[in-house]
Scaffold this active site. Structure first.
Site, PDB file in Angstrom:
ATOM      1  N   GLN A  72       2.651  52.204  23.924  1.00  0.00           N
ATOM      2  CA  GLN A  72       3.040  51.540  25.175  1.00  0.00           C
ATOM      3  C   GLN A  72       3.088  50.021  25.045  1.00  0.00           C
ATOM      4  O   GLN A  72       3.594  49.342  25.951  1.00  0.00           O
ATOM      5  CB  GLN A  72       2.080  51.918  26.309  1.00  0.00           C
ATOM      6  CG  GLN A  72       2.216  53.371  26.738  1.00  0.00           C
ATOM      7  CD  GLN A  72       1.286  53.651  27.904  1.00  0.00           C
ATOM      8  OE1 GLN A  72       0.098  53.855  27.722  1.00  0.00           O
ATOM      9  NE2 GLN A  72       1.825  53.619  29.118  1.00  0.00           N
ATOM     10  N   GLY A  96      -5.809  53.607  31.528  1.00  0.00           N
ATOM     11  CA  GLY A  96      -5.663  53.964  30.127  1.00  0.00           C
ATOM     12  C   GLY A  96      -4.400  53.342  29.568  1.00  0.00           C
ATOM     13  O   GLY A  96      -3.490  52.988  30.330  1.00  0.00           O
ATOM     14  N   HIS A 124       0.361  60.581  24.711  1.00  0.00           N
ATOM     15  CA  HIS A 124       1.210  59.442  24.319  1.00  0.00           C
ATOM     16  C   HIS A 124       1.319  59.325  22.795  1.00  0.00           C
ATOM     17  O   HIS A 124       2.363  58.965  22.263  1.00  0.00           O
ATOM     18  CB  HIS A 124       0.621  58.125  24.846  1.00  0.00           C
ATOM     19  CG  HIS A 124       1.106  57.732  26.213  1.00  0.00           C
ATOM     20  ND1 HIS A 124       2.431  57.495  26.491  1.00  0.00           N
ATOM     21  CD2 HIS A 124       0.438  57.497  27.366  1.00  0.00           C
ATOM     22  CE1 HIS A 124       2.548  57.141  27.769  1.00  0.00           C
ATOM     23  NE2 HIS A 124       1.353  57.139  28.329  1.00  0.00           N
ATOM     24  N   HIS A 180      -3.930  62.408  28.919  1.00  0.00           N
ATOM     25  CA  HIS A 180      -2.676  61.664  29.122  1.00  0.00           C
ATOM     26  C   HIS A 180      -2.452  60.699  27.955  1.00  0.00           C
ATOM     27  O   HIS A 180      -1.343  60.605  27.418  1.00  0.00           O
ATOM     28  CB  HIS A 180      -2.763  60.908  30.457  1.00  0.00           C
ATOM     29  CG  HIS A 180      -1.573  60.051  30.776  1.00  0.00           C
ATOM     30  ND1 HIS A 180      -0.707  60.328  31.809  1.00  0.00           N
ATOM     31  CD2 HIS A 180      -1.111  58.902  30.200  1.00  0.00           C
ATOM     32  CE1 HIS A 180       0.246  59.394  31.839  1.00  0.00           C
ATOM     33  NE2 HIS A 180       0.015  58.509  30.886  1.00  0.00           N
ATOM     34  N   GLU A 181      -3.521  59.991  27.552  1.00  0.00           N
ATOM     35  CA  GLU A 181      -3.379  59.018  26.455  1.00  0.00           C
ATOM     36  C   GLU A 181      -3.141  59.710  25.116  1.00  0.00           C
ATOM     37  O   GLU A 181      -2.320  59.253  24.319  1.00  0.00           O
ATOM     38  CB  GLU A 181      -4.604  58.109  26.360  1.00  0.00           C
ATOM     39  CG  GLU A 181      -4.863  57.243  27.579  1.00  0.00           C
ATOM     40  CD  GLU A 181      -3.641  56.587  28.183  1.00  0.00           C
ATOM     41  OE1 GLU A 181      -2.706  56.228  27.445  1.00  0.00           O
ATOM     42  OE2 GLU A 181      -3.603  56.461  29.416  1.00  0.00           O
ATOM     43  N   CYS A 195       1.932  56.418  35.126  1.00  0.00           N
ATOM     44  CA  CYS A 195       1.932  55.871  33.766  1.00  0.00           C
ATOM     45  C   CYS A 195       2.480  54.453  33.821  1.00  0.00           C
ATOM     46  O   CYS A 195       3.475  54.199  34.508  1.00  0.00           O
ATOM     47  CB  CYS A 195       2.825  56.748  32.884  1.00  0.00           C
ATOM     48  SG  CYS A 195       2.903  56.199  31.170  1.00  0.00           S
ATOM     49  N   LEU A 196       1.830  53.540  33.103  1.00  0.00           N
ATOM     50  CA  LEU A 196       2.265  52.139  33.120  1.00  0.00           C
ATOM     51  C   LEU A 196       3.681  51.973  32.562  1.00  0.00           C
ATOM     52  O   LEU A 196       4.332  50.979  32.850  1.00  0.00           O
ATOM     53  CB  LEU A 196       1.274  51.261  32.342  1.00  0.00           C
ATOM     54  CG  LEU A 196      -0.120  51.146  32.970  1.00  0.00           C
ATOM     55  CD1 LEU A 196      -1.043  50.333  32.068  1.00  0.00           C
ATOM     56  CD2 LEU A 196      -0.080  50.538  34.359  1.00  0.00           C
TER      57      LEU A 196
HETATM   58 CO    CO Z   1       0.908  56.744  30.261  1.00  0.00          CO
END
Ligand code: CO
Length: 161
Positions: free
Chosen positions: A51, A46, A136, A132-133, A90-91
């Site tokens: 991000q 995701g 964000h 999670h997204e 998380c990226l």
């Molecule tokens: Co994330």
């Protein structure tokens, strides 16, 4: 399409409430295509617009199941049920993983790139990735929900969001 640079924590854009999308135009389509390509490049399941430094309520999720790629624009959580606890990454936090509890079921409403409203129900890992997204987009990072951080040894094939 283009691979975008991922914004790493700490950065103000990761902690702000992102703006609603008002125009469903070609630029939005390009943003979604780039986000999808970037998510694949970095092996994520995701990715949210902040991000890649974009202040917009846009996220993509693809956990490589039969659902395929989910594009969420201006998503809203309509309902949640139950609870699940599992590893999350998380990226924007490379190499950091922790156990997070979230509702096991989620029902959302969102728009696709053409401005069509849809609802989607998800459970387990897909529900986790979606939540999670959406977090964000409200500037909420998974680290604020971690119960316990995990070492590399405790992780087996956990993918980052
Ligand atoms: Co994330």
């Amino acid at each position: 399409m283009a691979i975008r640079k991922i914004v790493m924590y700490p950065n103000d854009i990761l902690e702000k409430h992102c703006q609603e999308v008002k125009k469903f135009d070609k630029k939005l389509g390009k943003l979604l295509d780039d986000m999808y390509e970037t998510m694949i490049e970095y092996d994520g399941v995701g990715l949210a617009a902040p991000q890649i430094g974009v202040d917009a309520r846009v996220a993509v999720v693809d956990i490589e199941d039969e659902t395929g790629t989910i594009e969420m624009i201006n998503p809203l959580i309509l309902e949640t049920k139950g609870e699940q606890t599992g590893p999350e990454g998380c990226l924007s936090f490379p190499g950091l993983f922790g156990e997070v509890s979230r509702p096991n079921y989620v029902k959302i409403e969102a728009f696709d790139r053409k401005g069509r409203k849809y609802t989607l129900e998800a459970e387990e890992f897909l529900a986790r990735a979606i939540q999670h997204e959406i977090d964000h987009l409200d500037g909420v990072l998974f680290t604020s929900k971690v119960l316990k951080y995990l070492s590399e040894d405790e992780l087996k094939g956990v993918e980052a969001e």
